[in-house]
Write an enzyme that holds these catalytic residues in place. Structure first.
Site, PDB file in Angstrom:
ATOM      1  N   GLY A  39     -16.906  -6.921 -17.248  1.00  0.00           N
ATOM      2  CA  GLY A  39     -17.156  -7.542 -15.951  1.00  0.00           C
ATOM      3  C   GLY A  39     -18.358  -8.466 -15.994  1.00  0.00           C
ATOM      4  N   TYR A 183      -3.634   9.543   0.401  1.00  0.00           N
ATOM      5  CA  TYR A 183      -4.461   8.462  -0.138  1.00  0.00           C
ATOM      6  C   TYR A 183      -5.313   7.845   0.960  1.00  0.00           C
ATOM      7  CZ  TYR A 183      -5.853   3.967  -2.097  1.00  0.00           C
ATOM      8  OH  TYR A 183      -6.606   2.894  -2.539  1.00  0.00           O
TER       9      TYR A 183
END
Length: 309
Positions: A39, A183
């Site tokens: 990243g 979720y």
């Protein structure tokens, strides 16, 4: 203590909330050191490689695709290596491992910085919830695949988060990695960050048990206004923008703790620890559960073994 004092005071290491990555390494000569960071092309990843390279470190710059990594290397100058590594794609991670191995470079530090956050809807990769797969499984493959490249005194730095406290009550739901039982964006993110923390704890334990001088450290960078929050609702993103001048760290400040863990001499004795603001930090109870850390390692090995080759 005033709010200003809280943000400006330093801890036992001499650094604190407001310290920047440049300040952490300003007295260091990192010539001859090679640091790999995922990243690398934005946010605290970009600030980290900028600060480390300014002190002489060679950077292995990993981004989701080669053009993004190459753009960072073009900025840093000669001597650095761009590598494509899409953490959600096992083939890309394996290719990145092979590229780094073929470079023949010894790593002084491996910084698992990249990640995704707060996906509004459940998504699966190879039967695993996407945040857990990308943030944890992808980095697990990369790190374990490159341990032979790590110097005898090398460091592995895993980006966790205070959000690890949002993980499910069982910590990491090893019997429901797809999150079929329910979720929510932040619970899933918290689970992935707890997995990052436990991975660092268990890797550090293994280093110690094997009598190695290598260390593994998990870090919380702070709350930072970066594109990590791109999946959040527009209302929440607007709130972050309004709060930024008051409570959010700058990317340079957010990069400080992982740069400290990767390069500063004071971090050498912090194997298996969790850091925030460049100092030791208490984690949640589940974040210290070494039995869960061991079982997560074993379960992740099973997941990786079952991925397509």
């Amino acid at each position: 203590m005033s709010l200003l004092d809280l943000f400006s005071s330093a801890g036992p290491t001499g650094f604190g909330y407001s310290s920047t990555a440049d300040q952490v390494v300003e007295s260091l000569d990192l010539s001859g050191h090679t640091v790999l960071l995922t990243g690398c092309n934005s946010g605290i990843g970009l600030e980290s490689v900028r600060s480390l390279s300014r002190r002489g470190a060679r950077i292995l710059a990993l981004a989701r695709d080669l053009p993004k990594a190459q753009a960072v290397v073009d900025e840093l100058g000669e001597g650095h290596l761009p590598v494509a590594c899409e953490l959600s794609d096992p083939a890309s991670v394996r290719a990145a491992v092979q590229t780094v191995r073929e470079s023949g470079l010894e790593l002084s530090a491996l910084v698992a910085n990249a990640g995704i956050m707060a996906l509004p809807q459940r998504e699966l990769l190879f039967g695993i919830e996407k945040q857990l797969f990308t943030n944890h499984v992808g980095h697990f493959m990369l790190v374990t695949g490159l341990l032979d490249q790590l110097r005898p005194e090398g460091r592995v730095v895993i980006l966790s988060s205070a959000a690890h406290r949002r993980a499910p009550s069982e910590g990491v739901a090893l019997d429901d990695l797809a999150m079929e039982r329910g979720y929510t964006a932040w619970t899933a993110y918290g689970q992935s960050k707890l997995a990052n923390l436990l991975f660092a704890r268990e890797l550090g334990r293994r280093f110690k048990a094997q009598g190695q001088r290598r260390i593994a450290i998990a870090v919380h960078p702070g709350v930072i206004a970066t594109n990590l929050g791109r999946h959040m609702s527009s209302a929440m993103q607007k709130g972050w923008e309004l709060a930024a001048p008051l409570v959010l760290k700058s990317p340079q400040q957010g990069a400080a703790t992982q740069v400290f863990a990767a390069a500063h001499p004071a971090a050498a004795g912090m194997n298996g620890e969790y850091l925030a603001d460049c100092n030791l930090k208490l984690s949640s109870r589940k974040g210290k559960d070494m039995d869960l850390a061991r079982r997560l390692w074993e379960r992740t090995e099973e997941v990786v073994a079952g991925l397509p080759t």
